[in-house]
Design a protein around this motif. Sequence first.
Motif, PDB file in Angstrom:
ATOM      1  N   GLY A  30       0.783  -1.221   0.000  1.00 20.91           N
ATOM      2  CA  GLY A  30       0.000   0.000   0.000  1.00 20.91           C
ATOM      3  C   GLY A  30       0.822   1.282   0.000  1.00 20.91           C
ATOM      4  O   GLY A  30       1.897   1.354   0.599  1.00 20.91           O
ATOM      5  N   SER A  31       0.256   2.272  -0.655  1.00 21.39           N
ATOM      6  CA  SER A  31       0.818   3.614  -0.560  1.00 21.39           C
ATOM      7  C   SER A  31       0.252   4.314   0.684  1.00 21.39           C
ATOM      8  O   SER A  31       0.558   5.468   0.947  1.00 21.39           O
ATOM      9  CB  SER A  31       0.509   4.406  -1.832  1.00 21.39           C
ATOM     10  N   ALA A  46       6.015  -4.485   8.277  1.00 16.35           N
ATOM     11  CA  ALA A  46       6.626  -4.247   6.958  1.00 16.35           C
ATOM     12  C   ALA A  46       8.128  -4.033   7.129  1.00 16.35           C
ATOM     13  O   ALA A  46       8.938  -4.511   6.328  1.00 16.35           O
ATOM     14  CB  ALA A  46       5.978  -3.035   6.285  1.00 16.35           C
ATOM     15  N   LYS A  47       8.512  -3.339   8.187  1.00 17.87           N
ATOM     16  CA  LYS A  47       9.941  -3.111   8.449  1.00 17.87           C
ATOM     17  C   LYS A  47      10.646  -4.425   8.775  1.00 17.87           C
ATOM     18  O   LYS A  47      11.757  -4.676   8.305  1.00 17.87           O
ATOM     19  CB  LYS A  47      10.116  -2.133   9.612  1.00 17.87           C
ATOM     20  N   LYS A  48       9.982  -5.278   9.561  1.00 21.77           N
ATOM     21  CA  LYS A  48      10.575  -6.587   9.891  1.00 21.77           C
ATOM     22  C   LYS A  48      10.761  -7.419   8.620  1.00 21.77           C
ATOM     23  O   LYS A  48      11.748  -8.144   8.474  1.00 21.77           O
ATOM     24  CB  LYS A  48       9.674  -7.350  10.874  1.00 21.77           C
ATOM     25  N   PHE A  49       9.800  -7.296   7.725  1.00 25.10           N
ATOM     26  CA  PHE A  49       9.917  -8.025   6.453  1.00 25.10           C
ATOM     27  C   PHE A  49      11.151  -7.526   5.679  1.00 25.10           C
ATOM     28  O   PHE A  49      11.925  -8.327   5.140  1.00 25.10           O
ATOM     29  CB  PHE A  49       8.645  -7.834   5.625  1.00 25.10           C
ATOM     30  N   GLY A  50      11.340  -6.221   5.655  1.00 28.12           N
ATOM     31  CA  GLY A  50      12.522  -5.649   4.998  1.00 28.12           C
ATOM     32  C   GLY A  50      13.807  -6.181   5.617  1.00 28.12           C
ATOM     33  O   GLY A  50      14.767  -6.519   4.912  1.00 28.12           O
ATOM     34  N   GLY A  74       3.683   5.441   2.876  1.00 23.48           N
ATOM     35  CA  GLY A  74       2.931   4.257   3.279  1.00 23.48           C
ATOM     36  C   GLY A  74       3.797   3.042   3.540  1.00 23.48           C
ATOM     37  O   GLY A  74       4.980   3.144   3.903  1.00 23.48           O
ATOM     38  N   ILE A  75       3.190   1.867   3.334  1.00 19.34           N
ATOM     39  CA  ILE A  75       3.910   0.607   3.544  1.00 19.34           C
ATOM     40  C   ILE A  75       5.076   0.518   2.549  1.00 19.34           C
ATOM     41  O   ILE A  75       6.135  -0.020   2.859  1.00 19.34           O
ATOM     42  CB  ILE A  75       2.969  -0.607   3.327  1.00 19.34           C
ATOM     43  N   MET A  76       4.859   1.077   1.351  1.00 18.72           N
ATOM     44  CA  MET A  76       5.912   1.044   0.319  1.00 18.72           C
ATOM     45  C   MET A  76       7.192   1.695   0.852  1.00 18.72           C
ATOM     46  O   MET A  76       8.282   1.123   0.769  1.00 18.72           O
ATOM     47  CB  MET A  76       5.453   1.788  -0.948  1.00 18.72           C
ATOM     48  N   GLY A  77       7.053   2.874   1.395  1.00 18.89           N
ATOM     49  CA  GLY A  77       8.212   3.593   1.919  1.00 18.89           C
ATOM     50  C   GLY A  77       8.843   2.861   3.088  1.00 18.89           C
ATOM     51  O   GLY A  77      10.076   2.830   3.219  1.00 18.89           O
ATOM     52  N   ALA A  78       8.010   2.259   3.942  1.00 18.69           N
ATOM     53  CA  ALA A  78       8.525   1.575   5.139  1.00 18.69           C
ATOM     54  C   ALA A  78       9.391   0.386   4.757  1.00 18.69           C
ATOM     55  O   ALA A  78      10.466   0.176   5.342  1.00 18.69           O
ATOM     56  CB  ALA A  78       7.358   1.119   6.024  1.00 18.69           C
ATOM     57  N   ARG A 112       3.599  12.825  -8.772  1.00 19.19           N
ATOM     58  CA  ARG A 112       2.514  12.793  -7.789  1.00 19.19           C
ATOM     59  C   ARG A 112       2.754  11.880  -6.600  1.00 19.19           C
ATOM     60  O   ARG A 112       2.247  12.117  -5.514  1.00 19.19           O
ATOM     61  CB  ARG A 112       1.245  12.265  -8.490  1.00 19.19           C
ATOM     62  N   GLU A 113       3.457  10.771  -6.832  1.00 21.54           N
ATOM     63  CA  GLU A 113       3.444   9.715  -5.817  1.00 21.54           C
ATOM     64  C   GLU A 113       4.600   9.777  -4.827  1.00 21.54           C
ATOM     65  O   GLU A 113       4.896   8.798  -4.147  1.00 21.54           O
ATOM     66  CB  GLU A 113       3.395   8.333  -6.480  1.00 21.54           C
ATOM     67  N   VAL A 114       5.251  10.900  -4.734  1.00 20.41           N
ATOM     68  CA  VAL A 114       6.321  11.091  -3.762  1.00 20.41           C
ATOM     69  C   VAL A 114       7.402  10.015  -3.929  1.00 20.41           C
ATOM     70  O   VAL A 114       7.600   9.149  -3.072  1.00 20.41           O
ATOM     71  CB  VAL A 114       5.789  11.112  -2.306  1.00 20.41           C
ATOM     72  N   THR A 115       8.082  10.115  -5.041  1.00 20.52           N
ATOM     73  CA  THR A 115       9.157   9.160  -5.352  1.00 20.52           C
ATOM     74  C   THR A 115      10.223   9.184  -4.267  1.00 20.52           C
ATOM     75  O   THR A 115      10.599  10.247  -3.780  1.00 20.52           O
ATOM     76  CB  THR A 115       9.798   9.523  -6.708  1.00 20.52           C
ATOM     77  N   HIS A 116      10.704   7.993  -3.887  1.00 21.34           N
ATOM     78  CA  HIS A 116      11.794   7.862  -2.919  1.00 21.34           C
ATOM     79  C   HIS A 116      13.092   8.264  -3.625  1.00 21.34           C
ATOM     80  O   HIS A 116      13.449   7.676  -4.645  1.00 21.34           O
ATOM     81  CB  HIS A 116      11.861   6.405  -2.457  1.00 21.34           C
ATOM     82  N   ARG A 117      13.779   9.264  -3.080  1.00 23.00           N
ATOM     83  CA  ARG A 117      14.952   9.812  -3.788  1.00 23.00           C
ATOM     84  C   ARG A 117      16.273   9.181  -3.358  1.00 23.00           C
ATOM     85  O   ARG A 117      17.320   9.544  -3.878  1.00 23.00           O
ATOM     86  CB  ARG A 117      15.029  11.336  -3.588  1.00 23.00           C
ATOM     87  N   ASN A 118      16.243   8.239  -2.429  1.00 22.54           N
ATOM     88  CA  ASN A 118      17.511   7.660  -1.949  1.00 22.54           C
ATOM     89  C   ASN A 118      17.641   6.167  -2.240  1.00 22.54           C
ATOM     90  O   ASN A 118      18.287   5.448  -1.489  1.00 22.54           O
ATOM     91  CB  ASN A 118      17.643   7.900  -0.438  1.00 22.54           C
ATOM     92  N   LEU A 119      16.997   5.727  -3.304  1.00 20.72           N
ATOM     93  CA  LEU A 119      17.045   4.302  -3.627  1.00 20.72           C
ATOM     94  C   LEU A 119      18.390   3.947  -4.253  1.00 20.72           C
ATOM     95  O   LEU A 119      19.091   4.810  -4.789  1.00 20.72           O
ATOM     96  CB  LEU A 119      15.916   3.954  -4.601  1.00 20.72           C
TER      97      LEU A 119
END
Length: 193
Positions: free
Chosen positions: A9-10, A22-26, A44-48, A71-78
């Motif tokens: 989810g976003s 979600a963090k534990k899964f990561g 959201g969960i995506m960022g987490a 629009r979707e607030v792209t993660h800039r540190n990937l």
Amino acid sequence: MKALAVFCGSSKGASPIYIQEAKKFGEELVKRNISLVYGGSSVGIMGAVADSVLAGGGHVTGVMPDFLDKREVTHRNLTNLIIVDTMHERKAKMADLSDGFIALPGGAGTLEEFFEIFTWAQLGLHQKPLGILNINHYYDPLVALFNHMTTENFLDEKYRSMAIVNDNPGELLDQFAAYTPPSVKTYLHEDQT
Ligand code: AMP
């Protein structure tokens, strides 16, 4: 298994448990040296999930369509950000880059992505494992629907079992490692041939 696509989810969900799990899964992905491929958002969960893999020193590829980049607030540190033209290209690219697919809790976008991969597996278009991390029993109603679909003869048990459901990230990833794809879907029963 080198890379997994994660659909999620976003949104954050109604309870903090969604972000926590979600963090534990990561963390489990990092522990197993599995790269994350996901939609590239920071919210959201995506960022987490992405933040958790990055914090552990793992590798994260985001695949973002150009129109959502605005629009979707792209993660800039990937580790790696791939901008594509369309939603269809995004899903195709995520599929190409991944050895399996996991849905975490999410909304209509998550389900759409998951079901496309599920149906492609059923048709034999790929042989990769797919599953659901059932955080906080979020997907229990979907599992009940799968049961109903099977009882009513709209979903063969053989294909239903392709969707691996577990609430434990380690167990789910062990099941992925042991996955053997079933034979592809046929549409005629023996008495119709
Ligand atoms: P959601 O689960 O609705 O919060 O959406 C999670 C992710 O799915 C986001 O990255 C959305 O861009 C993506 N998404 C939403 N709708 C679609 C769709 N029709 N096809 C593919 N991805 C989608």
